[in-house]
Write an enzyme that holds these catalytic residues in place. Sequence first.
Site, PDB file in Angstrom:
ATOM      1  N   HIS A  88      30.694  44.835  49.727  1.00 36.47           N
ATOM      2  CA  HIS A  88      30.266  43.993  48.526  1.00 36.47           C
ATOM      3  C   HIS A  88      30.251  44.942  47.397  1.00 36.47           C
ATOM      4  CE1 HIS A  88      27.070  42.465  46.029  1.00 36.47           C
ATOM      5  NE2 HIS A  88      27.201  41.387  46.932  1.00 36.47           N
ATOM      6  N   ASP A 139      24.921  49.910  54.726  1.00 41.41           N
ATOM      7  CA  ASP A 139      24.473  48.585  53.723  1.00 41.41           C
ATOM      8  C   ASP A 139      24.112  47.127  54.798  1.00 41.41           C
ATOM      9  OD1 ASP A 139      24.088  46.265  52.368  1.00 41.41           O
ATOM     10  OD2 ASP A 139      26.058  46.572  51.312  1.00 41.41           O
ATOM     11  N   GLN A 158      23.320  42.239  54.982  1.00 43.81           N
ATOM     12  CA  GLN A 158      23.605  40.973  55.889  1.00 43.81           C
ATOM     13  C   GLN A 158      23.563  41.158  57.434  1.00 43.81           C
ATOM     14  OE1 GLN A 158      24.385  38.196  54.515  1.00 43.81           O
ATOM     15  NE2 GLN A 158      24.955  38.685  52.240  1.00 43.81           N
ATOM     16  N   LYS A 185      17.102  38.222  51.239  1.00 46.00           N
ATOM     17  CA  LYS A 185      18.196  37.705  52.256  1.00 46.00           C
ATOM     18  C   LYS A 185      17.588  38.034  53.568  1.00 46.00           C
ATOM     19  CE  LYS A 185      22.189  39.629  49.403  1.00 46.00           C
ATOM     20  NZ  LYS A 185      22.834  38.481  48.963  1.00 46.00           N
ATOM     21  N   CYS A 239      31.389  38.538  45.283  1.00 49.14           N
ATOM     22  CA  CYS A 239      31.073  39.741  45.140  1.00 49.14           C
ATOM     23  C   CYS A 239      31.912  40.922  46.166  1.00 49.14           C
ATOM     24  CB  CYS A 239      29.536  40.138  45.222  1.00 49.14           C
ATOM     25  SG  CYS A 239      28.580  39.469  43.770  1.00 49.14           S
TER      26      CYS A 239
HETATM   27  N1  PLP Z   1      25.385  44.283  49.970  1.00 49.37           N
HETATM   28  C1  PLP Z   1      25.879  42.950  50.947  1.00 49.37           C
HETATM   29  C2  PLP Z   1      26.678  43.167  52.132  1.00 49.37           C
HETATM   30  C3  PLP Z   1      25.674  41.809  50.079  1.00 49.37           C
HETATM   31  O1  PLP Z   1      25.842  40.770  50.772  1.00 49.37           O
HETATM   32  C4  PLP Z   1      24.644  41.869  49.206  1.00 49.37           C
HETATM   33  C5  PLP Z   1      24.311  40.874  48.541  1.00 49.37           C
HETATM   34  O2  PLP Z   1      25.260  39.599  48.602  1.00 49.37           O
HETATM   35  C6  PLP Z   1      24.318  43.032  48.576  1.00 49.37           C
HETATM   36  C7  PLP Z   1      24.713  44.206  49.187  1.00 49.37           C
HETATM   37  C8  PLP Z   1      23.511  43.188  47.274  1.00 49.37           C
HETATM   38  O3  PLP Z   1      22.437  42.501  47.563  1.00 49.37           O
HETATM   39  P1  PLP Z   1      21.340  42.102  46.359  1.00 49.37           P
HETATM   40  O4  PLP Z   1      21.984  41.244  45.535  1.00 49.37           O
HETATM   41  O5  PLP Z   1      19.981  41.515  46.755  1.00 49.37           O
HETATM   42  O6  PLP Z   1      20.811  43.432  45.475  1.00 49.37           O
END
Ligand code: PLP
Length: 412
Positions: free
Chosen positions: A129, A206, A209, A232, A370
Site C-alpha cells: 500500500h 503492515d 489487512q 479496519k 492506493c
Molecule cells: N496498509 C494497508 C495494507 C492498507 O490496506 C491501508 C489502507 O487501506 C493502509 C496501510 C493505510 O491505512 P489507513 O488509511 O487506515 O491509515
Amino acid sequence: MAANHLNMFDVKKIRDDFPILNQQVNKKPLVYFDNGATTQKPSSVANEVLAYYLNKNSNIHRGVHYLSAQATLDYENARETVRSFINAKNSDEIIFTSGATSSLNLLAFSFGEKFISPGDEIIVTEMEHHANIVPWQMLCGRKNAKLKVIPFDNNGLLLLERLPELISEKTRLISVIHTSNVLGTVNPIKEIINTARRHNIAVCVDAAQSVQHLPIDVQELDCDFLVFSGHKVYGPTGIGVIYGKEKWLEQLPPWQGGGDMVDEVSFDKTTYNQLPFKFEAGTTNYIGAAGLAKALEYLSNTGLDKIHRYEQSLTEYAMKKFKEIDGLNVFGNVSGKACIFSFIIDGVHPLDTGMVLDKMGIAVRTGTHCAQPVMQHFGVDGMVRASLAFYNTTEEIDYLCQGIDQVKKMFL
Ligand code: PLP
C-alpha cells in the site's frame, strides 16, 4: 469442509450486531463489500463512543478529578487489550497513533533519524500500500538511502527467493505488507523475519489487512514492529497502533513534540517521558482507543480462529464461483488468500462496473486501491475490489456474481 465452516458460523447472529448492514441502498438490501477500505462497527463499539460523549468524556493523564481518572484508566486498559490481542510482551510496547499511515510515518521518521545513514538500504515489496512505500521513500530522500523492492509473480505470489540477493550489509529494515489489500495474498512473514534475523535486520509488518482476519502473535512472529488501523478492525476511525519491541522503542527518538510526551521542559533542555508516552504527544484519541478496545473484545469473543475459518470458506466459495464467469479476471490467486477479490471484467471499465453494482446495492471499491505499483505490474489503471468480512454471506457472493452478469449484459 468449506461448507461445514460456512454452516458452523452463526452469521445471522453476527449481522444483528451490525445495525448498518440492515438497510436498503438504491431500494436493494445493502451488500457491503468494501471492508478493505473500512469495516462496519458492532453496536458495542458505537455505544462505547456514544457513552463517552454523553457521560464519560474527560481528557486523560491530566486531571485528578473522577472523570479524568476513569478516562485514563480506560485508555490504559485499552492499551492492555491491544497488547493481549496481539500477545505483545508488555503494554509499553503498544503506541496509539491515528492509524496505520501515521504509524508508518512515525516509524519512518524515528527509525530513520536513529538508524539510517547515507547509502543504507530499506526493502519493501512490490505489493505494498502507498502508506508502506511513500514514508520510506521520503526517508530515503532525506538520508540519501535506497529503497529496494521484492517483486511478485502474476498470481500475486511474493518472489521470496529474490530476497537474499536484495539483502546487503547496508540493509537496515524490511517493511512488508502482511496481507495485500489488492491481491489478498497472505505473505510468509515468518520466513521473511527468519531471514532478516540471520542478517540482523529489523522487520516492520503492515498488518492493516491481516489483524482482523487471522490471529497474530507478535512474540511468536518475532517481528520488530507491527502496525494496524482501528477502523479496519471494526473499531472507530482516527485510532491506530504501533507495536514495537521495547529494545527498539527505547532507542528511537520521539516523532512529535508537545504535551504528555515530556518529562521536564525548560528553555535550556527538555527530557522525554517514558514509553509509551514518549510517542503520544498532545491529546490522543482516547475515545477511539476505548472504542478500539470494544472492537478487539468483540473479535476475541467471536474467536479469530473461527472468523479465519469462516472467511477462508467464503474465499473458496467466491473463487469457485468467479472461475465460472467468462471474461472475469481476478487478480491474486495464491492459496490461503484472504477474502479480498480485485477484478476486471474484460472490456468494461472498473468505474462502470462499480456504478452498476452500486445500483444493485453492492458496495465495492474501484480505482488503484492506493497500490499503484500493483496496477503497474498488471498494466492496468484500476480494478474493482470486493473485500469481505465475517458478516458477509455466500448469498451475497451469489448476488455479486449476478451483478457481474448484469454488467456484462449492459456493456458487452
Ligand atoms: N496498509 C494497508 C495494507 C492498507 O490496506 C491501508 C489502507 O487501506 C493502509 C496501510 C493505510 O491505512 P489507513 O488509511 O487506515 O491509515
